[in-house]
Design an enzyme around this catalytic site. Structure first.
Site, PDB file in Angstrom:
ATOM      1  N   ASN A 210       1.065  -1.120   0.168  1.00  0.00           N
ATOM      2  CA  ASN A 210       0.126  -0.103  -0.068  1.00  0.00           C
ATOM      3  C   ASN A 210       0.891   1.287  -0.031  1.00  0.00           C
ATOM      4  OD1 ASN A 210       0.737   0.632   2.922  1.00  0.00           O
ATOM      5  ND2 ASN A 210      -0.269  -1.330   3.285  1.00  0.00           N
ATOM      6  N   ASP A 279      -4.062  -6.464   5.117  1.00  0.00           N
ATOM      7  CA  ASP A 279      -5.090  -7.350   5.515  1.00  0.00           C
ATOM      8  C   ASP A 279      -5.136  -8.659   5.155  1.00  0.00           C
ATOM      9  OD1 ASP A 279      -6.120  -5.421   7.519  1.00  0.00           O
ATOM     10  OD2 ASP A 279      -7.134  -4.510   6.140  1.00  0.00           O
ATOM     11  N   LYS A 289       8.368 -16.747 -11.370  1.00  0.00           N
ATOM     12  CA  LYS A 289       7.660 -15.786 -11.634  1.00  0.00           C
ATOM     13  C   LYS A 289       6.430 -16.372 -12.430  1.00  0.00           C
ATOM     14  CE  LYS A 289       8.146 -11.546 -14.652  1.00  0.00           C
ATOM     15  NZ  LYS A 289       8.631 -11.386 -15.798  1.00  0.00           N
ATOM     16  N   PRO A 305      -2.511 -12.018  10.282  1.00  0.00           N
ATOM     17  CA  PRO A 305      -2.992 -12.073  11.783  1.00  0.00           C
ATOM     18  C   PRO A 305      -3.035 -10.270  11.952  1.00  0.00           C
ATOM     19  CG  PRO A 305      -0.445 -12.378  11.541  1.00  0.00           C
ATOM     20  CD  PRO A 305      -1.287 -12.535  10.129  1.00  0.00           C
ATOM     21  N   ASP A 306      -4.100 -10.095  12.766  1.00  0.00           N
ATOM     22  CA  ASP A 306      -4.612  -8.794  13.464  1.00  0.00           C
ATOM     23  C   ASP A 306      -3.578  -8.275  14.621  1.00  0.00           C
ATOM     24  OD1 ASP A 306      -5.391  -6.241  14.184  1.00  0.00           O
ATOM     25  OD2 ASP A 306      -7.180  -6.381  13.332  1.00  0.00           O
ATOM     26  N   ILE A 307      -2.374  -7.737  14.264  1.00  0.00           N
ATOM     27  CA  ILE A 307      -1.574  -7.433  15.368  1.00  0.00           C
ATOM     28  C   ILE A 307      -2.126  -6.646  16.489  1.00  0.00           C
ATOM     29  CG2 ILE A 307       0.851  -6.492  15.935  1.00  0.00           C
ATOM     30  CD1 ILE A 307       1.417  -6.784  12.697  1.00  0.00           C
ATOM     31  N   PHE A 323      -4.610   2.864  14.607  1.00  0.00           N
ATOM     32  CA  PHE A 323      -5.026   3.989  13.978  1.00  0.00           C
ATOM     33  C   PHE A 323      -5.963   3.353  12.860  1.00  0.00           C
ATOM     34  CE2 PHE A 323      -2.091   7.578  13.176  1.00  0.00           C
ATOM     35  CZ  PHE A 323      -1.418   7.543  14.550  1.00  0.00           C
ATOM     36  N   LYS A 337     -13.958   0.250  15.770  1.00  0.00           N
ATOM     37  CA  LYS A 337     -12.803  -0.278  16.011  1.00  0.00           C
ATOM     38  C   LYS A 337     -12.344  -0.152  17.271  1.00  0.00           C
ATOM     39  CE  LYS A 337     -11.162   0.044  11.124  1.00  0.00           C
ATOM     40  NZ  LYS A 337     -10.325   0.576  10.220  1.00  0.00           N
ATOM     41  N   LYS A 341     -12.008  -4.187  19.021  1.00  0.00           N
ATOM     42  CA  LYS A 341     -10.798  -4.616  19.248  1.00  0.00           C
ATOM     43  C   LYS A 341     -10.182  -4.186  20.570  1.00  0.00           C
ATOM     44  CE  LYS A 341      -8.894  -3.760  14.375  1.00  0.00           C
ATOM     45  NZ  LYS A 341      -7.679  -3.615  13.405  1.00  0.00           N
TER      46      LYS A 341
HETATM   47  N1  CTP Z   1      -3.474  -3.588  12.078  1.00  0.00           N
HETATM   48  C1  CTP Z   1      -2.852  -4.706  12.583  1.00  0.00           C
HETATM   49  N2  CTP Z   1      -2.798  -5.846  11.839  1.00  0.00           N
HETATM   50  C2  CTP Z   1      -3.637  -6.020  10.855  1.00  0.00           C
HETATM   51  C3  CTP Z   1      -4.196  -4.887  10.470  1.00  0.00           C
HETATM   52  C4  CTP Z   1      -4.423  -3.701  10.899  1.00  0.00           C
HETATM   53  O1  CTP Z   1      -2.302  -4.377  13.446  1.00  0.00           O
HETATM   54  N3  CTP Z   1      -3.264  -7.224   9.925  1.00  0.00           N
HETATM   55  C5  CTP Z   1      -3.727  -2.087  12.597  1.00  0.00           C
HETATM   56  C6  CTP Z   1      -3.080  -1.123  11.937  1.00  0.00           C
HETATM   57  O2  CTP Z   1      -1.745  -0.866  12.313  1.00  0.00           O
HETATM   58  C7  CTP Z   1      -4.086   0.192  12.640  1.00  0.00           C
HETATM   59  C8  CTP Z   1      -5.488  -0.509  12.674  1.00  0.00           C
HETATM   60  O3  CTP Z   1      -5.046  -2.164  12.776  1.00  0.00           O
HETATM   61  O4  CTP Z   1      -3.583   0.503  13.662  1.00  0.00           O
HETATM   62  C9  CTP Z   1      -6.469  -0.285  12.013  1.00  0.00           C
HETATM   63  O5  CTP Z   1      -6.336  -0.830  10.556  1.00  0.00           O
HETATM   64  P1  CTP Z   1      -7.349  -0.468   9.327  1.00  0.00           P
HETATM   65  O6  CTP Z   1      -6.654  -1.171   8.183  1.00  0.00           O
HETATM   66  O7  CTP Z   1      -7.718   0.748   9.129  1.00  0.00           O
HETATM   67  O8  CTP Z   1      -8.314  -1.319   9.885  1.00  0.00           O
HETATM   68  P2  CTP Z   1      -8.742  -2.802   9.848  1.00  0.00           P
HETATM   69  O9  CTP Z   1      -9.450  -3.436  11.137  1.00  0.00           O
HETATM   70  O10 CTP Z   1      -7.777  -3.651   9.202  1.00  0.00           O
HETATM   71  O11 CTP Z   1     -10.160  -2.631   9.072  1.00  0.00           O
HETATM   72  P3  CTP Z   1     -10.703  -2.250   7.663  1.00  0.00           P
HETATM   73  O12 CTP Z   1      -9.403  -2.539   6.724  1.00  0.00           O
HETATM   74  O13 CTP Z   1     -11.872  -3.136   7.354  1.00  0.00           O
HETATM   75  O14 CTP Z   1     -10.945  -0.826   7.787  1.00  0.00           O
END
Ligand code: CTP
Length: 401
Positions: A210, A279, A289, A305-307, A323, A337, A341
């Site tokens: 991104n 995500d 390739k 994994p959602d850290i 954030f 969120k 979370k």
């Molecule tokens: N984050 C994380 N690990 C992930 C995805 C996101 O730690 N795999 C953290 C980001 O660093 C940020 C927060 O989650 O602090 C929000 O990320 P964002 O992408 O805006 O939200 P998501 O919860 O991923 O939801 P969405 O993409 O559906 O808005």
């Protein structure tokens, strides 16, 4: 009072061409009121004479470990005990390796083993030597042991090459040392910050990522350092240098970032997740390739994994700040969120708007916590980071004291 006034400081000088700057460094440190004793390695004396350093420090220069006269006056153990801070500038690649492996075959390395004073090093070497994986590994290990690595910076080098490896200028080193002794509300606290994007490989040449530049996270790291915190910055691939004094851990993918964060989280007081973590990642990464054989290509993706959620849901989580980058319904998504979370605070910003957010110098933030919110209008990311840190500190002290 100046933070270096009356500080008992050992300045270690090792064999690098940057040693010619050490005389100026001694003068600058003394201008700040520091009591400086110079210790030189044998190699350092080939680049600058002990007499010069004796003249600028007004003190006898220490060189030999087994010097009967020196030991009678102020031996290496007394010197190690006397010091309140040790700065090694310039620090050669060889001396970095010595420190890493705990060698004690000369006066300076022995002192470093024998002292309990905090040690800072200002590396100076050819850019290739600095980039060598073993040098980087040594630095990481030293940082993990609590040593501060100050610099190096980039520019043209004495060897004719250009790159990272130049010692910080004496004035910059003085400022770094002043920061080390700066006390602030986060003195003794550990802050862990994630920053930048992650990359999820599709095949050996392509990845999903991104537009995050890492600027906001790096600015927050600098602001936390200025408030006295010990800062670890887990960063995805960006083209920024970390603020000196910050411990940077470079990662590539969301999985790497997750593992790095989990390593440091047990000792973390405040966790700030600024990174734009991918995500989703490809379920399989092609080892070769991919060729464009078909008209359409379908990628099969799985969640990373959602850290942030993992940290916030630990049995004893640190104060956790998330954030949220949104293109619409900012407040609603941020609130959701925060709740789902289980965060202590969420910092929301709009993306997709010219001039703010991703890849921009500026940003504008909306900050929410349980029972309150505040708007920080458009400013530079550096200014916003300082304001945000003050708000985080206020909430952290309220919730955790
Ligand atoms: N984050 C994380 N690990 C992930 C995805 C996101 O730690 N795999 C953290 C980001 O660093 C940020 C927060 O989650 O602090 C929000 O990320 P964002 O992408 O805006 O939200 P998501 O919860 O991923 O939801 P969405 O993409 O559906 O808005």
């Amino acid at each position: 009072m100046n933070t270096l006034t009356h500080k008992k400081m050992i300045l270690g000088i090792t064999g690098s061409i940057a040693a010619y700057k050490s005389a100026d460094l001694v003068r600058r440190l003394r201008e700040q009121g520091a009591d400086v004793r110079v210790v030189m390695t044998a190699a350092a004396t080939k680049f600058i004479t002990p007499l010069t350093l004796q003249a600028v420090s007004g003190q006898r220069v220490h060189i030999h470990l087994l010097d009967v006269h020196a030991e009678a006056a102020m031996g290496h153990i007394e010197l190690a005990r006397w010091a309140e801070v040790v700065l090694i500038a310039p620090c050669s690649a060889d001396f970095l390796a010595k420190l890493t492996y705990g060698q004690a075959d000369d006066l300076l390395s022995t002192l470093c083993l024998a002292t309990t004073a905090p040690i800072s090093v200002a590396p100076a070497m050819n850019q290739q030597m600095w980039q060598a994986p073993i040098t980087q590994e040594n630095c990481q290990r030293l940082q993990q042991r609590g040593l501060k690595i100050l610099g190096p910076t980039s520019g043209s080098q004495a060897c004719g090459e250009t790159g990272i490896g130049r010692m910080l200028d004496p004035l910059e080193l003085v400022h770094c040392l002043q920061d080390l002794f700066q006390s602030g509300p986060l003195q003794g606290k550990k802050v862990l910050i994630t920053a930048g994007p992650t990359r999820e490989d599709i095949d050996p040449v392509r990845f999903i990522s991104n537009r995050s530049s890492g600027r906001m996270g790096y600015a927050i790291a600098e602001a936390a350092l200025a408030q006295g915190a010990q800062v670890t910055l887990v960063s995805g691939p960006v083209s920024l240098s970390p603020p000196s004094g910050v411990h940077k851990v470079s990662v590539y993918s969301a999985q790497d970032m997750y593992e790095a964060v989990m390593t440091y989280i047990p000792t973390t007081d405040i966790f700030i997740a600024v990174a734009a973590v991918a995500d989703y990642r490809p379920v399989q990464q092609a080892t070769q390739k991919l060729k464009k054989n078909e008209a359409h290509l379908q990628l099969n993706l799985e969640r990373t994994p959602d850290i942030l959620a993992t940290v916030a849901n630990l049995p004893t989580p640190p104060f956790t700040v998330g954030f949220a980058a949104e293109t619409h319904h900012l407040a609603d998504y941020a609130h959701s969120k925060l709740k789902h979370k289980k965060l202590d605070m969420i910092v929301a910003n709009l993306v997709g708007i010219e001039g703010i957010g991703f890849e921009s110098e500026d940003n504008a933030l909306s900050i929410f916590w349980n029972g309150g919110s505040i708007e920080l209008p458009r400013k530079s990311k550096k200014e916003l980071a300082n304001q945000l840190l003050e708000i985080i500190i206020e909430r952290f002290l309220r919730v955790c004291s």
